[in-house]
Design a protein around this motif. Sequence first.
Motif, PDB file in Angstrom:
ATOM      1  N   LYS A 133       0.862  -1.187   0.000  1.00 30.20           N
ATOM      2  CA  LYS A 133       0.000   0.000   0.000  1.00 30.20           C
ATOM      3  C   LYS A 133       0.897   1.236   0.000  1.00 30.20           C
ATOM      4  CE  LYS A 133      -2.070  -2.542   3.189  1.00 30.20           C
ATOM      5  NZ  LYS A 133      -2.646  -2.898   4.435  1.00 30.20           N
ATOM      6  N   ILE A 134       0.714   2.085  -1.014  1.00 24.14           N
ATOM      7  CA  ILE A 134       1.549   3.271  -1.167  1.00 24.14           C
ATOM      8  C   ILE A 134       0.675   4.506  -1.199  1.00 24.14           C
ATOM      9  CG2 ILE A 134       3.187   4.476  -2.665  1.00 24.14           C
ATOM     10  CD1 ILE A 134       4.128   1.684  -3.620  1.00 24.14           C
ATOM     11  N   LEU A 135       0.971   5.454  -0.323  1.00 28.43           N
ATOM     12  CA  LEU A 135       0.290   6.745  -0.321  1.00 28.43           C
ATOM     13  C   LEU A 135       1.040   7.678  -1.256  1.00 28.43           C
ATOM     14  CD1 LEU A 135      -1.763   8.832   0.710  1.00 28.43           C
ATOM     15  CD2 LEU A 135      -0.203   9.265   2.636  1.00 28.43           C
ATOM     16  N   ARG A 183     -14.034   4.529   5.982  1.00 30.30           N
ATOM     17  CA  ARG A 183     -13.855   4.051   4.606  1.00 30.30           C
ATOM     18  C   ARG A 183     -12.378   3.810   4.281  1.00 30.30           C
ATOM     19  NH1 ARG A 183     -18.584   7.524   1.579  1.00 30.30           N
ATOM     20  NH2 ARG A 183     -20.251   6.611   2.820  1.00 30.30           N
ATOM     21  N   ILE A 184     -11.509   4.688   4.772  1.00 26.87           N
ATOM     22  CA  ILE A 184     -10.070   4.504   4.538  1.00 26.87           C
ATOM     23  C   ILE A 184      -9.576   3.272   5.298  1.00 26.87           C
ATOM     24  CG2 ILE A 184      -7.776   5.511   4.812  1.00 26.87           C
ATOM     25  CD1 ILE A 184      -9.412   6.874   2.589  1.00 26.87           C
ATOM     26  N   ASP A 185     -10.032   3.103   6.536  1.00 32.36           N
ATOM     27  CA  ASP A 185      -9.674   1.901   7.305  1.00 32.36           C
ATOM     28  C   ASP A 185     -10.088   0.636   6.555  1.00 32.36           C
ATOM     29  OD1 ASP A 185      -8.328   2.699   9.649  1.00 32.36           O
ATOM     30  OD2 ASP A 185     -10.213   3.200  10.654  1.00 32.36           O
ATOM     31  N   GLU A 186     -11.308   0.634   6.052  1.00 30.91           N
ATOM     32  CA  GLU A 186     -11.826  -0.525   5.319  1.00 30.91           C
ATOM     33  C   GLU A 186     -11.021  -0.773   4.043  1.00 30.91           C
ATOM     34  OE1 GLU A 186     -15.902  -1.587   2.952  1.00 30.91           O
ATOM     35  OE2 GLU A 186     -16.117  -0.600   4.898  1.00 30.91           O
ATOM     36  N   LEU A 187     -10.706   0.279   3.310  1.00 31.20           N
ATOM     37  CA  LEU A 187      -9.916   0.161   2.089  1.00 31.20           C
ATOM     38  C   LEU A 187      -8.555  -0.469   2.376  1.00 31.20           C
ATOM     39  CD1 LEU A 187      -9.264   0.908  -0.936  1.00 31.20           C
ATOM     40  CD2 LEU A 187      -8.407   3.094  -0.019  1.00 31.20           C
ATOM     41  N   LEU A 188      -7.863   0.056   3.369  1.00 25.30           N
ATOM     42  CA  LEU A 188      -6.514  -0.413   3.667  1.00 25.30           C
ATOM     43  C   LEU A 188      -6.511  -1.816   4.265  1.00 25.30           C
ATOM     44  CD1 LEU A 188      -4.972   2.927   4.968  1.00 25.30           C
ATOM     45  CD2 LEU A 188      -4.763   1.908   2.684  1.00 25.30           C
ATOM     46  N   ALA A 189      -7.453  -2.086   5.146  1.00 23.79           N
ATOM     47  CA  ALA A 189      -7.525  -3.422   5.760  1.00 23.79           C
ATOM     48  C   ALA A 189      -7.922  -4.488   4.743  1.00 23.79           C
ATOM     49  CB  ALA A 189      -8.514  -3.410   6.920  1.00 23.79           C
ATOM     50  N   GLY A 190      -8.708  -4.098   3.759  1.00 19.91           N
ATOM     51  CA  GLY A 190      -9.210  -5.066   2.787  1.00 19.91           C
ATOM     52  C   GLY A 190      -8.278  -5.338   1.625  1.00 19.91           C
ATOM     53  N   HIS A 191      -7.199  -4.571   1.496  1.00 16.93           N
ATOM     54  CA  HIS A 191      -6.296  -4.777   0.366  1.00 16.93           C
ATOM     55  C   HIS A 191      -5.332  -5.908   0.683  1.00 16.93           C
ATOM     56  CE1 HIS A 191      -4.002  -4.005  -3.204  1.00 16.93           C
ATOM     57  NE2 HIS A 191      -2.917  -4.095  -2.467  1.00 16.93           N
ATOM     58  N   SER A 222      -0.696   6.553   8.650  1.00 15.76           N
ATOM     59  CA  SER A 222       0.666   6.356   8.143  1.00 15.76           C
ATOM     60  C   SER A 222       1.213   4.962   8.422  1.00 15.76           C
ATOM     61  CB  SER A 222       1.607   7.431   8.685  1.00 15.76           C
ATOM     62  OG  SER A 222       1.638   7.393  10.085  1.00 15.76           O
ATOM     63  N   SER A 223       0.873   4.384   9.546  1.00 19.39           N
ATOM     64  CA  SER A 223       1.397   3.048   9.873  1.00 19.39           C
ATOM     65  C   SER A 223       0.787   1.955   8.993  1.00 19.39           C
ATOM     66  CB  SER A 223       1.144   2.722  11.343  1.00 19.39           C
ATOM     67  OG  SER A 223      -0.246   2.614  11.591  1.00 19.39           O
ATOM     68  N   GLN A 224      -0.297   2.267   8.299  1.00 20.82           N
ATOM     69  CA  GLN A 224      -0.947   1.277   7.444  1.00 20.82           C
ATOM     70  C   GLN A 224      -0.404   1.292   6.010  1.00 20.82           C
ATOM     71  OE1 GLN A 224      -5.306   0.910   8.071  1.00 20.82           O
ATOM     72  NE2 GLN A 224      -4.992   2.510   9.610  1.00 20.82           N
ATOM     73  N   PHE A 225       0.461   2.265   5.690  1.00 23.02           N
ATOM     74  CA  PHE A 225       1.073   2.340   4.367  1.00 23.02           C
ATOM     75  C   PHE A 225       2.486   1.787   4.433  1.00 23.02           C
ATOM     76  CE2 PHE A 225      -2.235   5.588   3.882  1.00 23.02           C
ATOM     77  CZ  PHE A 225      -2.749   5.244   2.633  1.00 23.02           C
ATOM     78  N   ASP A 226       2.885   1.102   3.368  1.00 24.71           N
ATOM     79  CA  ASP A 226       4.240   0.577   3.278  1.00 24.71           C
ATOM     80  C   ASP A 226       5.223   1.650   2.831  1.00 24.71           C
ATOM     81  OD1 ASP A 226       3.692  -2.306   3.839  1.00 24.71           O
ATOM     82  OD2 ASP A 226       2.385  -2.023   2.103  1.00 24.71           O
ATOM     83  N   ALA A 227       4.728   2.649   2.130  1.00 22.04           N
ATOM     84  CA  ALA A 227       5.567   3.748   1.650  1.00 22.04           C
ATOM     85  C   ALA A 227       4.701   4.981   1.424  1.00 22.04           C
ATOM     86  CB  ALA A 227       6.267   3.358   0.352  1.00 22.04           C
ATOM     87  N   VAL A 228       5.356   6.143   1.506  1.00 20.49           N
ATOM     88  CA  VAL A 228       4.696   7.422   1.235  1.00 20.49           C
ATOM     89  C   VAL A 228       5.540   8.152   0.211  1.00 20.49           C
ATOM     90  CG1 VAL A 228       3.943   9.632   2.184  1.00 20.49           C
ATOM     91  CG2 VAL A 228       3.744   7.546   3.570  1.00 20.49           C
ATOM     92  N   ALA A 229       4.939   8.435  -0.943  1.00 20.09           N
ATOM     93  CA  ALA A 229       5.628   9.153  -2.013  1.00 20.09           C
ATOM     94  C   ALA A 229       5.096  10.586  -2.079  1.00 20.09           C
ATOM     95  CB  ALA A 229       5.414   8.462  -3.346  1.00 20.09           C
TER      96      ALA A 229
END
Length: 155
Positions: free
Chosen positions: A2-4, A54-62, A80-87
């Motif tokens: 997951k990349i922001l 909705r963001i929690d659901e999106l990230l948890a469901g990927h 931020s802790s739910q993303f593997d990287a932030v660009a």
Amino acid sequence: MKILVTGMSGTGKSSVLQELARRGHRTVDTDSDEWCEWVTDARGEPDWVWREDRIDELLAGHMDGTLFVAGCKSSQGRFSSQFDAVALLSAPAAVLLERMAARTNNPYGKSPQERALVLEHLATVEPLLRATATLEIDTTQPLSVVADRLEALAG
């Protein structure tokens, strides 16, 4: 993974997400009523923030492949802790203002007040984003190069 993909208005978040989707990646542009809502912040000012459920659901469901999520919201730090990287996508102020003036798919950045706010955020918000970014990408490069660099984050 997951990349922001974050950055100021006019940096090309929506454009690069379209390119990544064309390449077969799952993408979500959060700049819509589906993903955001207006709230009143601690100073009594309106703030366009992520709908946390909705963001929690999106990230948890990927679970498979790479998910690219674009947005620049005051509430994104909570995730931020739910993303593997932030660009962080960035470009000089003159480029951002020119892009916003020319775009036809988004009215934001057309008024003098909005343009002044973009410049203020460039000075005050972008340094905060830079401090937490995994990678910064200069979006004055061709769109294909920006997309390549984002794909490289996914490995």
